[in-house]
Every structure is written in structure tokens, then in C-alpha cells.
Design an enzyme around this catalytic site. Structure first.
Site, mmCIF file in Angstrom:
data_model
loop_
_atom_site.group_PDB
_atom_site.id
_atom_site.type_symbol
_atom_site.label_atom_id
_atom_site.label_comp_id
_atom_site.label_asym_id
_atom_site.label_seq_id
_atom_site.Cartn_x
_atom_site.Cartn_y
_atom_site.Cartn_z
ATOM 1 N N HIS A 207 6.711 -17.209 -4.045
ATOM 2 C CA HIS A 207 6.239 -16.466 -5.032
ATOM 3 C C HIS A 207 6.026 -17.288 -6.492
ATOM 4 C CE1 HIS A 207 10.520 -15.858 -5.906
ATOM 5 N NE2 HIS A 207 10.149 -15.901 -7.000
ATOM 6 N N CYS B 291 -7.006 11.903 1.567
ATOM 7 C CA CYS B 291 -6.411 13.216 2.153
ATOM 8 C C CYS B 291 -7.009 14.457 1.980
ATOM 9 C CB CYS B 291 -5.243 13.416 1.147
ATOM 10 S SG CYS B 291 -5.550 13.647 -0.543
#
Length: 212
Positions: free
Chosen positions: A93, A178
Site C-alpha cells: 500500500h 435493486c
């Protein structure tokens, strides 16, 4: 509000080339169904910049790895651990943060927004954000259900990331996956790309003008 293949453990540390080069763009996806567009986003940027990609575990449910450009390396949480075995090894990272000129999180889920706002760093993506050098731009394009977007927590979280200097590319109203209709859909990859490119090009022009 301002508002490939998986990396191997023997991968060489990412080097930053300070000479004239293409922009280094770090694209990241979190767990939203809008991550199905991540391949398109990577293709848009890879025609203009060098691209590395980061995906959370949840986002991998929606990302088609085969649809990513062949020269784009996709890093996952597993790579954060497999690339480090002893003191002196590179930390993924940190290496990705050093490499990147700009980071773009698209889609940014409600969950990852909350983690960033709270300073949590429990996966590769959020560790990069926690370690980010905020002299460099970081853009986010949220994607979530309308009621999640309108939740009071979302407004608070957006205010907190704005204080960090993170730039929001707002969601748009449409029929959501959805079935609900309302605001919360991720901005189209073309808009995300054009927003980031215009920002970087205008900043470059301003820098050139100030030197004249």
C-alpha cells in the site's frame, strides 16, 4: 464540496519515474454492483495514462477480470500480505501510494465511505487512503441505494472526507440495480475519466503559465 493477473509475491517494487511520462493513475473499486463498470473505467484511463488497479474482496464479486486491459495489474487484499515476508520487503500500500499521481475510487460504496471517514484501514484500498499523500489528488465516485445516499451518516461522512481534500464526483439519479429509482448511481466511466483528465491538464497548464 470538493466533494492481469494477481500480483505475485516476487513482484519488483513499483518505481516512480520522475522524467516526462504518462500520468500514473491508481483506480480502485469497492463493493458495489457498479463495479461491473470497472473494466470500462480501466480501459478509458489506460488509453491516456499508466494504470494500476485495486479491488476489495467484495468488489471482486462484480468485476470481470477478463474485461480488464491486459497491461493493467489488479491488486487485491491477498497481495498486500503475499508481497511481504520480512523486514526490508516493500509494503504494497505504500508502494502504490508512491507510484500514483492520482487515485480514483469508483465505485465508492457506503461501507468504504464510512471506513475512510472514520480512518479505518482494514484492507488494501483503505490502507492506501490512510497512507495517502494529500498533496496529490484523490477522487471518489460513490454508488449506493438512494436511501443509503440520503442517510444522515452519508452527509457526515462526505463532510469528513471533504476536510481531507478528497474530491467528490457525485452520483446520478436513475433506475438502480435493486429496482428503486433515485439518486445514488455511480457517474458514468466517461464522466469520471473526463473529470480527472481535465483536472490534471488544467493544473499542468496553470503550472506552466506560472513559470513563464
Amino acid at each position: 464540496m470538493a466533494y492481469s493477473e494477481v500480483a505475485r509475491s516476487d513482484r519488483e517494487p513499483i518505481q516512480v519515474n520522475t522524467a516526462s511520462r504518462k500520468p500514473h493513475i491508481l483506480l480502485a473499486a469497492s463493493g458495489s454492483v457498479a463495479a461491473i463498470k470497472f473494466g470500462n473505467l480501466c480501459h478509458s484511463f489506460s488509453e491516456w495514462a499508466e494504470v494500476r488497479a485495486v479491488a476489495t474482496r467484495a468488489s471482486l464479486h462484480f468485476i470481470d477480470r477478463a474485461a480488464l486491459p491486459k497491461d493493467v495489474i489488479l491488486y487485491t487484499d491477498e497481495d498486500e500480505w503475499s508481497t511481504w515476508s520480512k523486514i526490508g520487503d516493500s509494503v504494497l500500500h505504500i508502494e502504490l501510494r508512491r507510484w500514483a499521481d492520482i487515485m480514483v475510487i469508483a465505485p465508492l460504496s457506503a461501507n468504504t465511505l464510512g471506513k475512510i471517514a472514520g480512518g479505518l484501514c482494514d484492507n488494501l484500498l483503505t490502507c492506501i487512503v490512510r497512507a495517502w499523500d494529500y498533496t496529490k489528488p484523490l477522487f471518489v465516485a460513490p454508488a449506493m441505494n438512494t436511501f443509503m445516499w440520503n442517510n444522515p451518516f452519508t452527509e457526515r461522512h462526505l463532510m469528513l472526507i471533504d476536510e481531507l481534500g478528497i474530491t467528490l464526483i457525485p452520483p446520478v439519479p436513475k433506475r438502480l440495480a435493486c429496482g428503486d429509482y433515485g439518486n445514488g448511481a455511480m457517474a458514468e466511466p466517461s464522466l469520471i475519466f473526463s473529470t480527472v483528465r481535465l483536472f490534471l491538464e488544467s493544473r499542468s497548464q496553470s503550472g506552466s503559465s506560472s513559470m513563464q
